[in-house]
Design a protein around this motif. Structure first.
Motif, short mmCIF file in Angstrom:
data_model
loop_
_atom_site.label_atom_id
_atom_site.label_comp_id
_atom_site.label_asym_id
_atom_site.label_seq_id
_atom_site.Cartn_x
_atom_site.Cartn_y
_atom_site.Cartn_z
N ARG A 62 -3.88 10.54 8.86
CA ARG A 62 -3.05 9.71 7.85
C ARG A 62 -2.04 9.18 8.52
O ARG A 62 -1.42 8.36 8.26
N GLU A 63 -1.32 9.93 9.43
CA GLU A 63 0.02 9.82 10.20
C GLU A 63 -0.13 8.38 10.86
O GLU A 63 0.89 7.81 10.77
N VAL A 64 -1.31 8.21 11.40
CA VAL A 64 -1.22 7.06 12.16
C VAL A 64 -1.99 6.05 11.51
O VAL A 64 -1.53 4.74 11.63
N LEU A 65 -3.18 6.05 10.75
CA LEU A 65 -3.79 5.33 9.89
C LEU A 65 -3.00 4.39 8.64
O LEU A 65 -3.43 3.47 8.33
N PHE A 66 -2.07 5.06 8.60
CA PHE A 66 -1.02 4.51 7.45
C PHE A 66 -0.74 3.16 8.02
O PHE A 66 -0.46 2.22 7.13
N ASN A 67 -0.84 2.86 8.99
CA ASN A 67 -0.20 1.44 9.69
C ASN A 67 -1.41 0.50 9.81
O ASN A 67 -1.22 -0.58 9.81
N VAL A 68 -2.52 1.16 9.59
CA VAL A 68 -3.90 0.04 9.88
C VAL A 68 -4.45 -0.20 8.45
O VAL A 68 -4.74 -1.10 8.25
N PHE A 69 -4.42 0.68 7.47
CA PHE A 69 -4.98 0.46 6.15
C PHE A 69 -4.07 0.45 4.83
O PHE A 69 -3.10 0.79 5.19
N GLU A 70 -4.32 -0.46 4.13
CA GLU A 70 -3.86 -0.25 2.76
C GLU A 70 -4.72 -0.33 1.63
O GLU A 70 -6.08 -0.65 1.55
N GLY A 71 -4.09 0.15 0.45
CA GLY A 71 -4.95 0.14 -0.71
C GLY A 71 -4.68 -0.87 -1.74
O GLY A 71 -3.89 -1.66 -1.45
N LEU A 72 -5.16 -0.78 -2.70
CA LEU A 72 -4.74 -1.65 -3.85
C LEU A 72 -3.01 -1.68 -4.25
O LEU A 72 -2.57 -2.86 -4.47
N TYR A 124 3.71 12.85 4.52
CA TYR A 124 3.90 12.76 6.29
C TYR A 124 3.05 11.72 6.55
O TYR A 124 1.85 11.82 6.94
N VAL A 125 3.77 10.55 7.03
CA VAL A 125 3.39 9.30 7.70
C VAL A 125 4.16 8.94 8.51
O VAL A 125 5.61 9.28 8.45
N MET A 126 3.76 8.11 9.47
CA MET A 126 4.82 7.43 10.53
C MET A 126 4.61 5.80 10.17
O MET A 126 3.72 5.31 10.66
#
Length: 522
Positions: free
Chosen positions: A79-89, A510-512
């Motif tokens: 989640r920390e990393v992929l927050f930068n790659v994916f988005e939801g609605l 917690y995300v970056m």
């Protein structure tokens, strides 16, 4: 643009107090303020577009990068990393709001959610996002055969329908105060066939490469629908231990790293600074309730009385942290049970008496399994070992690699006790409390309570928000009364940052988020 204030985060005072501030300790539950953080950050400077950075992380991302299968416990990870790659609605903001993301707008009418797809939005592979991709992503998240962490949350979905080329409607069984937060789940392309190894999203950074146990590389997505990221490229480098990460910081091999100890943060090279904020986890000595003598509530209660939480916070972070008494961290302020803080005051005599009552006047042996890559958890375990020794419990530590911890503790439940931090995956109280339902596959501590199961079911059926809050707090009371685990604190997150970088933000989970991080000059 429609902005919905998350009621689950409406009282998120910790983020407001601490977000982006170096050295401000307000709201961290400390009696003795420490010196302020270093001021190496200097003046704001002139923003620079471009550049590359290396981010150090202490947890491997596993073999699969599928955003719908983030099953690991612990803090952050994928989640920390992929927050930068994916988005939801929708997506969260640092202020705890849910705002449109892949959707341009949305309305909620009771149990019916209607989303308008953002015009012109594209996936990282260049394909346009369509309503078919949205329907696919939501249905996939609710598919029990996909082994996703969201199956239970999406079990209330009764209909997902594309009304036209830009409109999708989702209907659930009944109005649900938390369901919108689940719609941060990643929207992914329906026609893509390798979500695990070549992930494709819509976020500000696109996936480039992944070397398991070594690194993950992202680069700016030039066709991003929103404000583009400033950095050209980001490499997440994985370190097997906190010591290795600290050495890399001092060697100049890493530009940004979080989850640090206070000692590392205060002894950074001269060209670094640190910021701190809430980590939003439940750090605890998690106990396997199915293993004797931990299957006796009196033994679990004895351990709770034996542990001195204030001493742990003093040693870990000069008293900084937020003590907790059950399974929800204070970031979820709307439901956090403040009255359970101090439920088990430090009382060695009471601990010894309970052990004697349980037929263990001479104590017992206890093995605490701890992932070696998380230094703060290791230090916490070392402190607890000494505290338990004072009441006759002979505790020892078994340091293991993260992959071993996941296999043996999180999945296999082959352990006695462990120190780890558990975070909400989607900003809901449900995700913190559902895992302790008796038959939940993520219930690693084997907590088994018919009363807890019934109250949780009632909380999910509640249509009145005040009633749901009451039931969620009742669940926390049961966890505390049964001493399901020894609940410690929400830790402070110390983040080291290259002195030429600005823009790091804390979130209610917690995300970056690296889209706002940038270099400066002058």
């Amino acid at each position: 643009m429609k902005r919905y204030s998350l009621f689950v985060l409406a009282l998120f005072a910790l983020t407001v107090v601490l977000g982006g501030c170096s050295g401000d300790r307000g709201g961290l539950g400390s009696n003795n303020p420490a010196p302020p953080a270093p001021s190496n950050a200097g003046p704001p400077g002139t923003l620079i577009h471009g550049g590359e950075i290396v981010v150090g992380i202490a947890q491997d991302l596993g073999s699969s990068l599928d955003p719908h299968q983030m099953v690991a416990a612990g803090t952050a990870g994928q989640r920390e990393v992929l927050f930068n790659v994916f988005e939801g609605l929708v997506r969260p903001t640092p202020d705890g709001e849910l705002i449109p993301a892949v959707a341009e707008d949305f309305t909620i009418d009771g149990a019916v959610y209607t989303f308008t797809l953002r015009e012109g939005i594209r996936f990282h592979n260049g394909d346009p996002v369509t309503v078919a991709d949205i329907v696919y992503s939501i249905n996939r998240s609710a598919d029990a055969t996909s082994v996703t962490t969201f199956v239970s949350a999406f079990s209330v979905v009764t209909r997902v329908e594309a009304l036209d080329e830009r409109t999708v409607q989702i209907e659930i069984e009944a109005p649900d105060h938390e369901f919108l937060a689940f719609l941060t789940i990643a929207i992914i392309p329906a026609g893509h066939d390798d979500h695990a190894h070549s992930p494709v999203g819509t976020g500000p950074f696109r996936f480039v490469s992944h070397a398991p146990q070594e690194s993950l590389v992202l680069e700016r997505f030039e066709e991003y629908w929103g404000t583009p990221a400033y950095l050209d490229r980001v490499t997440f480098r994985i370190f097997g231990s906190g010591e290795a990460l600290a050495m890399a910081l001092h060697a100049g091999a890493v530009d940004l790293a979080g989850l640090l100890t206070i000692d590392v943060a205060r002894n950074l090279p001269a060209d670094f600074y640190y910021v701190m904020g809430p980590l939003n986890i439940v750090q605890a000595l998690y106990l396997n309730n199915a293993v004797p003598p931990l299957d006796d509530v009196r033994v679990r209660q004895a351990l709770s009385y034996a542990v001195n939480i204030q001493q742990i916070m003093d040693i870990l972070a000069d008293g900084m942290g937020y003590p907790i008494g059950s399974g929800v961290h204070p970031g979820l302020a709307w439901v956090f049970h403040e009255g359970l803080v101090g439920y088990y005051p430090h009382d060695p005599d009471r601990a010894r008496a309970l052990l004697t009552e349980a037929g263990l006047p001479n104590g017992f042996d206890l093995v605490i399994t701890v992932p070696s890559n998380y230094v703060p958890h290791v230090i916490t375990a070392e402190i607890i070992v000494e505290q338990l020794r004072a009441v006759g419990v002979n505790a020892s530590i078994d340091l293991v690699e993260w992959a071993t911890w996941l296999a043996e503790v999180n999945s296999g439940r082959r352990f006695e006790a462990t120190v780890i931090g558990i975070a909400a995956r989607d900003l809901t109280a449900r995700s913190m409390l559902e895992r302790w339902v008796s038959d939940n596959g993520r219930n690693m501590i084997n907590f088994n309570s018919a009363e807890y199961d019934a109250v949780f079911a009632a909380a999910q059926a509640a249509t009145d928000r005040a009633e749901q809050v009451r039931l969620y707090r009742e669940l926390q009371e049961i966890l505390a009364r049964e001493a399901a685990s020894v609940y410690l604190q929400d830790r402070v997150n110390f983040v080291a940052i290259n002195g030429q970088l600005r823009g790091f933000q804390f979130y209610p989970l917690y995300v970056m988020d690296l889209a706002t991080v940038h270099f400066v000059e002058g």
